[in-house]
Design an enzyme around this catalytic site. Structure first.
Site, PDB file in Angstrom:
ATOM      1  N   GLU A  44      28.789  60.115  54.578  1.00  0.00           N
ATOM      2  CA  GLU A  44      30.025  59.673  53.642  1.00  0.00           C
ATOM      3  C   GLU A  44      31.193  60.727  53.873  1.00  0.00           C
ATOM      4  O   GLU A  44      32.051  60.290  53.836  1.00  0.00           O
ATOM      5  CB  GLU A  44      29.555  59.345  52.312  1.00  0.00           C
ATOM      6  CG  GLU A  44      28.584  58.231  52.122  1.00  0.00           C
ATOM      7  CD  GLU A  44      29.169  56.731  52.553  1.00  0.00           C
ATOM      8  OE1 GLU A  44      30.436  56.771  52.506  1.00  0.00           O
ATOM      9  OE2 GLU A  44      28.317  55.830  52.885  1.00  0.00           O
ATOM     10  N   TRP A  69      32.646  60.238  57.141  1.00  0.00           N
ATOM     11  CA  TRP A  69      33.702  59.185  57.114  1.00  0.00           C
ATOM     12  C   TRP A  69      35.041  59.864  56.844  1.00  0.00           C
ATOM     13  O   TRP A  69      36.128  59.294  57.152  1.00  0.00           O
ATOM     14  CB  TRP A  69      33.161  57.976  55.993  1.00  0.00           C
ATOM     15  CG  TRP A  69      32.433  56.984  56.915  1.00  0.00           C
ATOM     16  CD1 TRP A  69      31.138  56.705  56.652  1.00  0.00           C
ATOM     17  CD2 TRP A  69      33.186  55.930  57.751  1.00  0.00           C
ATOM     18  NE1 TRP A  69      30.832  55.420  57.305  1.00  0.00           N
ATOM     19  CE2 TRP A  69      32.091  54.916  58.145  1.00  0.00           C
ATOM     20  CE3 TRP A  69      34.285  55.729  57.979  1.00  0.00           C
ATOM     21  CZ2 TRP A  69      32.324  54.008  58.816  1.00  0.00           C
ATOM     22  CZ3 TRP A  69      34.615  54.521  58.823  1.00  0.00           C
ATOM     23  CH2 TRP A  69      33.574  53.639  59.354  1.00  0.00           C
ATOM     24  N   TRP A 115      50.769  36.809  57.592  1.00  0.00           N
ATOM     25  CA  TRP A 115      50.312  37.302  56.251  1.00  0.00           C
ATOM     26  C   TRP A 115      51.209  36.212  55.347  1.00  0.00           C
ATOM     27  O   TRP A 115      52.344  35.863  55.672  1.00  0.00           O
ATOM     28  CB  TRP A 115      50.619  38.735  55.782  1.00  0.00           C
ATOM     29  CG  TRP A 115      49.961  39.515  56.622  1.00  0.00           C
ATOM     30  CD1 TRP A 115      50.322  40.417  57.558  1.00  0.00           C
ATOM     31  CD2 TRP A 115      48.701  39.842  56.804  1.00  0.00           C
ATOM     32  NE1 TRP A 115      49.565  41.450  58.035  1.00  0.00           N
ATOM     33  CE2 TRP A 115      48.155  41.068  57.402  1.00  0.00           C
ATOM     34  CE3 TRP A 115      47.286  39.225  56.046  1.00  0.00           C
ATOM     35  CZ2 TRP A 115      47.050  41.290  57.781  1.00  0.00           C
ATOM     36  CZ3 TRP A 115      46.057  39.812  56.179  1.00  0.00           C
ATOM     37  CH2 TRP A 115      45.800  41.031  57.142  1.00  0.00           C
ATOM     38  N   ASN A 164      32.417  51.556  45.695  1.00  0.00           N
ATOM     39  CA  ASN A 164      32.843  51.425  47.249  1.00  0.00           C
ATOM     40  C   ASN A 164      32.443  49.861  47.614  1.00  0.00           C
ATOM     41  O   ASN A 164      33.221  49.373  48.474  1.00  0.00           O
ATOM     42  CB  ASN A 164      32.252  52.500  47.974  1.00  0.00           C
ATOM     43  CG  ASN A 164      32.829  52.367  49.364  1.00  0.00           C
ATOM     44  OD1 ASN A 164      34.043  52.307  49.603  1.00  0.00           O
ATOM     45  ND2 ASN A 164      31.938  52.178  50.351  1.00  0.00           N
ATOM     46  N   TRP A 216      47.290  43.752  53.755  1.00  0.00           N
ATOM     47  CA  TRP A 216      46.472  44.835  53.315  1.00  0.00           C
ATOM     48  C   TRP A 216      47.544  45.843  52.769  1.00  0.00           C
ATOM     49  O   TRP A 216      47.016  46.773  51.738  1.00  0.00           O
ATOM     50  CB  TRP A 216      45.628  45.423  54.359  1.00  0.00           C
ATOM     51  CG  TRP A 216      46.260  45.887  55.687  1.00  0.00           C
ATOM     52  CD1 TRP A 216      46.911  45.227  56.936  1.00  0.00           C
ATOM     53  CD2 TRP A 216      46.966  47.299  56.046  1.00  0.00           C
ATOM     54  NE1 TRP A 216      47.397  46.282  57.659  1.00  0.00           N
ATOM     55  CE2 TRP A 216      47.731  47.491  56.903  1.00  0.00           C
ATOM     56  CE3 TRP A 216      46.969  48.379  54.968  1.00  0.00           C
ATOM     57  CZ2 TRP A 216      48.271  48.539  57.494  1.00  0.00           C
ATOM     58  CZ3 TRP A 216      47.524  49.587  55.431  1.00  0.00           C
ATOM     59  CH2 TRP A 216      48.325  49.522  56.838  1.00  0.00           C
ATOM     60  N   TRP A 241      41.559  50.253  53.698  1.00  0.00           N
ATOM     61  CA  TRP A 241      42.266  49.184  53.981  1.00  0.00           C
ATOM     62  C   TRP A 241      42.520  48.446  55.329  1.00  0.00           C
ATOM     63  O   TRP A 241      42.309  47.210  55.343  1.00  0.00           O
ATOM     64  CB  TRP A 241      43.555  49.176  53.045  1.00  0.00           C
ATOM     65  CG  TRP A 241      43.615  48.865  51.781  1.00  0.00           C
ATOM     66  CD1 TRP A 241      43.341  49.837  50.541  1.00  0.00           C
ATOM     67  CD2 TRP A 241      43.330  47.848  51.049  1.00  0.00           C
ATOM     68  NE1 TRP A 241      42.998  49.484  49.683  1.00  0.00           N
ATOM     69  CE2 TRP A 241      42.945  48.039  49.629  1.00  0.00           C
ATOM     70  CE3 TRP A 241      43.229  46.139  51.453  1.00  0.00           C
ATOM     71  CZ2 TRP A 241      42.763  47.010  48.691  1.00  0.00           C
ATOM     72  CZ3 TRP A 241      43.056  45.361  50.370  1.00  0.00           C
ATOM     73  CH2 TRP A 241      42.630  45.708  49.134  1.00  0.00           C
TER      74      TRP A 241
END
Length: 488
Positions: A288, A291, A319, A354, A372, A395
Site C-alpha cells: 500500500e 502504491w 460523459w 478504500n 471522474w 480516480w
DNA sequence: CCACAATTTAA
DNA sequence: TAAATTGTG
C-alpha cells in the site's frame, strides 16, 4: 547553490527549514540535517493561496491543517524552538523571512506536482546566488526519478514498479532532533487563528473531530495500535469496511505527520519481533505504501493528472453532466445503500474506507456516467487525506482512464460488492441509519424487499429512503455502449 | 404566537 | 457535532 539529498548545507548563518507536507520532527531529513550543523534553525510554514497553479485546500483539508500546525508548534516549543507562520505568496514570503533573520541557507523536502514545483523553483530563483538551497527527499520511499525501468524509462504499470521498489535499497529513517539552536530572534509570526482555517457557523467538524486525532504523536500511537491489532490479518481485514482494520495513516501521510520510510521500518521491525505476523499480511501493507509512491511516480513523470486523462483515448468519452445525479451521489442519496453509506462516511468523518472508494467511484463514473473529475473534485474538498497524487491517480484508476487502470468495461455491481464486503450490513447500518431495522438479506437492495418487511422496518422507499436513482443493469449496458464509442 | 422537538445542513 | 431551519401542540 547546492542540490540533492546528500548535499552539505552551504552558508554559515541561520538555516530556514521550510515545512510543507512534512509537518513532523521525526524522520525529516532537512530538519535533522539543519539541526546537526549546530547553526540556528528557523522552522517556517507558509500558507500560500496566492501562487498560481497551486491547488487550494478544501474545507476538510483546512480543518486538519489547523490542528496539525497547532500540534507541530507545540512540538517545536518543547524543543526550545519556535514555528513561524506566514501567509502569502511563497516566492515573496520565504525570501522575506530569510532576510529578517539573516539566514543564508534554505532546506526543504521536494514536492512533486507541477504547481508546487513551480513555486519552489520561483523561491530559489528569487533568493539568488547568495543563499544555499538544499532539497531533500523525505516524503516518499524513493524519489520518482530514481525508479527506472530496464530501458531507462518510468513505470506505467504498478506490478513491475512494485517489484523494482521491493528490491531497491532505501534510506534509513532519521530520528527527531534532540534540540535546536535558536536564532538571535525569531521572525514575526502570524497567529494561527487569523488564518481562519476552522469552520465557524455552523461548526460541521464534530464528526471529523470524533473520528480523528491529529498530529505526529497521534500518528505514531495509531500506527503502534494498528501493528498490535491489525497487521496480522491485514490482507483480508483491509477489505472489510465494517471493521476498523486499516491503518488509517492516509491523512497523517498526506500532511507528513509520519513518513512512509518510518512506517516501512516500523512495520518490518514489528513483524521481525513478533514472529506471528504472516508474511503476506506484512507484504500487503508495504505494498500500500508502494502504491503511494507509484502514484507520485505517475504524477511526476507523466503529469498533470488532476485534469487530463492519462489515457487520451478517453478525451472524447461521452460523459454525462447531470447536476441532479451528481448531487444525489454527493449527498449519499442514490438509493444504493453501500454507495450512500460510503458517501455519508466521507461527509461525516472526512474519510472513506478504500474498498468503498472504489464502489462509489465505479458508481459515479460507470453507472451515472459522470466524469471522474467531478468525483475527484468532491473528494478533494471533503477528504482530510485528499492527496495531490493518490486522489487523482485513484480516480483515473476507477474511471478506467488511468495508467494500469481498472478496464472501463469492468463495472462494479454495487449489490454484489455490498454483500461481499459488508456481509452483516454493519457498515450500512452505521451510516444509513434509516435502514438499520431492515433484515440483512434485503439491506443491500431494499427495493427487492416486500411491503411487509419494509413497513416493519419503518422504511418507505421514496420517502424515508430514496428509490434507486438508476437501474444498475440498464446503467451497465449504457456504460458499455458509451465505451464502444471510444474503444476504437 | 410561542416553546420546544425534530430534522436538516455545512466543507 | 452543533447551528439553523422546520414542524408541532
Amino acid at each position: 547553490m547546492s542540490k540533492g539529498q546528500d548535499g552539505e548545507i552551504g552558508g554559515e548563518g541561520p538555516i530556514v527549514v521550510w515545512l510543507r507536507n512534512d509537518l513532523r520532527l521525526d524522520d525529516n531529513p532537512p530538519l535533522a540535517a539543519a539541526a546537526e550543523t549546530g547553526r540556528p534553525v528557523v522552522p517556517l510554514v507558509v500558507f500560500d493561496e496566492e501562487s498560481k497553479d497551486v491547488r487550494q485546500l478544501g474545507g476538510a483539508h483546512k480543518w486538519w491543517f489547523h490542528h496539525s500546525l497547532e500540534s507541530l508548534a507545540t512540538s517545536f516549543r518543547g524543543k526550545g524552538s519556535q514555528l513561524t507562520l506566514r501567509r502569502g505568496e511563497g516566492a515573496k514570503i520565504v525570501p522575506e523571512v530569510m532576510e529578517e533573520v539573516g539566514a543564508d541557507a534554505l532546506v526543504f523536502n521536494r514536492r512533486y506536482d507541477e504547481g508546487s514545483r513551480a513555486v519552489d523553483d520561483a523561491v530559489v530563483e528569487a533568493l539568488g546566488d547568495d543563499v544555499a538551497v538544499t532539497r531533500y527527499a523525505g516524503n516518499l520511499l524513493h524519489n520518482p526519478d530514481e525508479v527506472e525501468t530496464n530501458s531507462g524509462g518510468y513505470y506505467k504499470v504498478y506490478t513491475p514498479f512494485m517489484k523494482t521498489v521491493m528490491k531497491q535499497k532505501r534510506r534509513a529513517p532519521v530520528d527527531a532532533p534532540s534540540g535546536f539552536k535558536q536564532p538571535d530572534s525569531f521572525p514575526k509570526s502570524d497567529k494561527l487563528e487569523d488564518w481562519d482555517l476552522l469552520p465557524t457557523k455552523p461548526d460541521w467538524s464534530g464528526g471529523i473531530r470524533d473520528f480523528w486525532t491529529v498530529g505526529e504523536k497521534a500518528a505514531h500511537d495509531r500506527f503502534a495500535d494498528f501493528c498490535d491489532e491489525c497487521l496480522g490479518g491485514y490482507d483480508a481485514g483491509r477489505d472489510k469496511p465494517d471493521k476498523d482494520a486499516t491503518s488509517r495513516m492516509s491523512p497523517h501521510l498526506r500532511w507528513g505527520e509520519i513518513s512512509p520510510i518510518r512506517l516501512w521500518h516500523t512495520a518490518n521491525a514489528y513483524a521481525e519481533r513478533r514472529k506471528t505476523i504472516p508474511s503476506g499480511d506484512l507484504e500487503s501493507f508495504l505494498q500500500e505504501l508502494v502504491w503511494r509512491d507509484f502514484n507520485y511516480n505517475l504524477l511526476y513523470n507523466f503529469g498533470p493528472m488532476a485534469t487530463k486523462d492519462f489515457n487520451s483515448r478517453f478525451d472524447d468519452f461521452p460523459w454525462k453532466s447531470s447536476k441532479k445525479s451528481l448531487e444525489a451521489w454527493q449527498a449519499g442519496k442514490t438509493g444504493y445503500p453501500i454507495v450512500d453509506a460510503g458517501m455519508r462516511q466521507l461527509w461525516e468523518t472526512g474519510w472513506m474506507h478504500n474498498r468503498i472508494r472504489m464502489v462509489v467511484g465505479s458508481f459515479l463514473t460507470k453507472d451515472l456516467l459522470i466524469d471522474w473529475r467531478e468525483g475527484e473534485r468532491w473528494f478533494w474538498d471533503t477528504l482530510v487525506d485528499g492527496d495531490i497524487a493518490s486522489n487523482t491517480a485513484q480516480w483515473q484508476w476507477i474511471g478506467g482512464t488511468g495508467a494500469d487502470a481498472q478496464p472501463f468495461f469492468r463495472i462494479f455491481n454495487p449489490i454484489t460488492q455490498s454483500e461481499r464486503f459488508d456481509k452483516n450490513g454493519d457498515y450500512i447500518r452505521r451510516f444509513v441509519p434509516e435502514l438499520k431495522d431492515l433484515p440483512t438479506k434485503v439491506l443491500h437492495a431494499p427495493w427487492d424487499a416486500d411491503e411487509e418487511t419494509l413497513e416493519k422496518a419503518g422504511v418507505k422507499l421514496g420517502e424515508t429512503y430514496p428509490k434507486p436513482i438508476i437501474d444498475h443493469k440498464k446503467a451497465r449496458d449504457r456504460a458499455l455502449g458509451a465505451y464502444d464509442e471510444v474503444k476504437g
